[in-house]
Write an enzyme that holds these catalytic residues in place. Structure first.
Site, PDB file in Angstrom:
ATOM      1  CG  ASN A 299      70.991  11.767  65.600  1.00  0.00           C
ATOM      2  OD1 ASN A 299      70.349  10.774  65.923  1.00  0.00           O
ATOM      3  ND2 ASN A 299      72.063  11.701  64.815  1.00  0.00           N
TER       4      ASN A 299
ATOM      5  CB  THR B  34      67.509   4.619  64.238  1.00  0.00           C
ATOM      6  OG1 THR B  34      68.424   4.689  65.343  1.00  0.00           O
ATOM      7  CG2 THR B  34      68.272   4.438  62.943  1.00  0.00           C
TER       8      THR B  34
ATOM      9  CB  ALA C 218      74.442   0.645  75.154  1.00  0.00           C
TER      10      ALA C 218
ATOM     11  CE1 TYR D  89      75.598  -1.197  66.982  1.00  0.00           C
ATOM     12  CE2 TYR D  89      75.868  -3.569  67.137  1.00  0.00           C
ATOM     13  CZ  TYR D  89      75.344  -2.397  67.630  1.00  0.00           C
ATOM     14  OH  TYR D  89      74.551  -2.407  68.766  1.00  0.00           O
TER      15      TYR D  89
ATOM     16  CE  LYS E  68      77.039  -0.007  70.240  1.00  0.00           C
ATOM     17  NZ  LYS E  68      76.534   0.996  71.190  1.00  0.00           N
TER      18      LYS E  68
END
Ligand code: UDP
Length: 317
Positions: free
Chosen positions: A32, A35, A114, A145, A149
Site C-alpha cells: 500500500n 512505508t 517475516a 510491533y 509479530k
C-alpha cells in the site's frame, strides 16, 4: 514459481523481488506504499514476469492465477514508525497475516512470515536463540510491533497445525543496506544521513546499548534457503560477527564518511533493548547458511548508495 510478496516495495521486499526475478520466478508485489516506495521496484515495472498491485493487505485479498509461495513482509518496521503507525502495524501483523494465510490456503501455496528479533523484546538471555520466549512489554510503545509479530507467528503456526499449510518463520535481526529510507528513523540511516550532511549524530541514551548488524544480501540468501528447507519453526537470521555499541556504530560511520560531525546524546526511547545478538546455530545447521558481509564492508556499500541517492544519481544496487 509464481511468488507473492506483501510489502514487496519496501527495503527488504524489493531486494527479494530482485533475487526471485534473477532466479527466473514470477513475482507479484502487493504493497500500500505506506512505508514502501515505488522507486524501489520501478526498474521491474515493464518486466512481464513482474506485477505490482497497490493494495492494503489488511483487506480481503484476491489474486488471479496460481501462487506457489506467499511471503508476508508487509509492515512498517522502524521504531520511529511505532508511534506514527501503531494501529496500522497491529492490523497488518494480525489481520494482514490472517488474510495472507487464508490466501495461501486457498491457493495451496507455501507461506513465509517475516518475523523479527523484536519477538525477544528487551532480552534477558544473551545471545538470543529461537528457544527463548522473550521479554516484551505489551503496552509499551514497541508493543504494537512486538505483539503484532508474536501474534503473527502464533497465527502462522496455527494454520500450519490446523490447516496443514507448509509455513516458514524467519526472525530477522537488524538488517541494513541500500534502499533504506533516509528518514526511516533507524540508527544506520540516521547516522549516515547526519554524517554525510555534517550534522550532529544523534546517539540515544549513553550509547552503550548493543546491536549486531546484518547486510541485506545475506538476509536474502537466508530467506531463499529457508524457503527451500523443510523447517516450520522460527529461524533467526542475523550477523553475530560483531556486537556493536551504538556509540561505536556512530564512530564507525563518522570515520567511513570522512565526516566532521560530532556525536550528541538524545533521550533513550522507552523499552529500547539494551542488547541484541542472534544465535544462528539453527540457521547454520538446518540451512547451511552463514553471513558473508561484515559490518565494515556492508556499511561502506550502504554509505556509497546513500551518497549516490543524495546526489540524485539513482543507484540501484
Ligand atoms: N538509535 C540511536 N540514534 C538514532 C536512532 C537509533 O542511538 O538516531 C539507537 C536506538 O535507541 C537503538 C539502536 O540505535 O538502541 C538501534 O535502533 P534502530 O532504530 O536502528 O532499531 P532497533 O534495533 O531498536 O529496532
Amino acid at each position: 514459481m509464481r511468488i507473492l510478496i506483501t510489502g514487496g516495495a519496501g527495503f527488504i521486499g524489493s531486494h527479494l523481488c530482485e533475487r526471485f526475478l534473477a532466479d527466473g520466478h514470477e513475482v507479484v508485489v502487493m504493497d500500500n506504499l505506506l512505508t514502501g516506495r515505488i522507486d524501489n521496484i520501478a526498474v521491474h515495472l515493464g518486466n512481464p514476469k513482474f506485477r505490482f498491485v497497490q493494495y492494503d493487505v489488511t483487506e480481503y485479498m484476491h489474486v488471479d492465477g496460481d501462487l506457489d509461495f506467499i511471503l508476508h513482509f508487509a509492515s512498517p518496521a522502524s521504531p520511529a514508525d511505532f508511534e506514527r503507525f501503531g494501529i496500522r502495524i497491529l492490523k497488518v501483523g494480525s489481520l494482514g497475516t490472517h488474510k495472507t494465510l487464508g490466501l495461501a490456503r486457498a491457493k495451496g501455496a507455501k507461506f513465509l512470515l517475516a518475523s523479527t528479533s523484536e519477538t525477544y523484546g528487551d532480552p534477558q538471555v544473551h545471545p538470543q536463540s529461537e528457544e527463548y520466549w522473550g521479554n516484551v512489554n505489551p503496552i509499551g510503545i514497541r508493543g504494537v510491533y512486538d505483539e503484532a509479530k508474536r501474534f503473527a507467528e502464533s497465527m502462522t503456526m496455527a494454520y500450519h497445525r490446523l490447516h496443514g499449510i507448509d509455513t516458514r518463520i524467519v526472525r530477522i535481526f537488524n538488517t541494513y543496506g541500500p534502499r533504506m529510507r533516509r528518514n526511516d528513523g533507524r540508527a544506520i540511516p540516521n547516522f549516515i544521513t547526519q554524517a554525510l550532511a555534517g550534522e550532529d549524530v544523534t546517539v540515544y541514551g549513553d550509547g552503550s546499548q548493543t546491536r549486531s548488524i546484518g547486510y541485506v544480501s545475506d538476509l536474502v540468501e537466508g530467506v531463499c534457503r529457508l524457503m527451500a528447507a523443510d523447517v516450520n519453526t522460527p529461524v533467526n537470521i542475523g550477523n553475530p560477527s560483531e556486537e556493536l555499541t551504538m556509540r561505536a556504530l556512530a564512530e564507525k560511520i563518522i570515520a567511513f564518511t570522512g565526516s566532521s560531525s560530532r556525536i550528541i546524546s538524545r533521550p533513550l526511547p522507552q523499552d529500547d533493548p539494551k542488547t541484541r545478538l542472534p544465535d544462528i546455530t539453527k540457521a547454520r545447521r538446518l540451512l547451511g547458511w552463514e553471513p558473508k558481509v561484515g559490518p565494515d564492508e556492508g556499511l561502506r556499500r550502504t554509505i556509497d548508495w546513500f551518497v549516490q541517492e543524495t546526489s540524485g544519481a539513482g543507484a540501484t544496487h
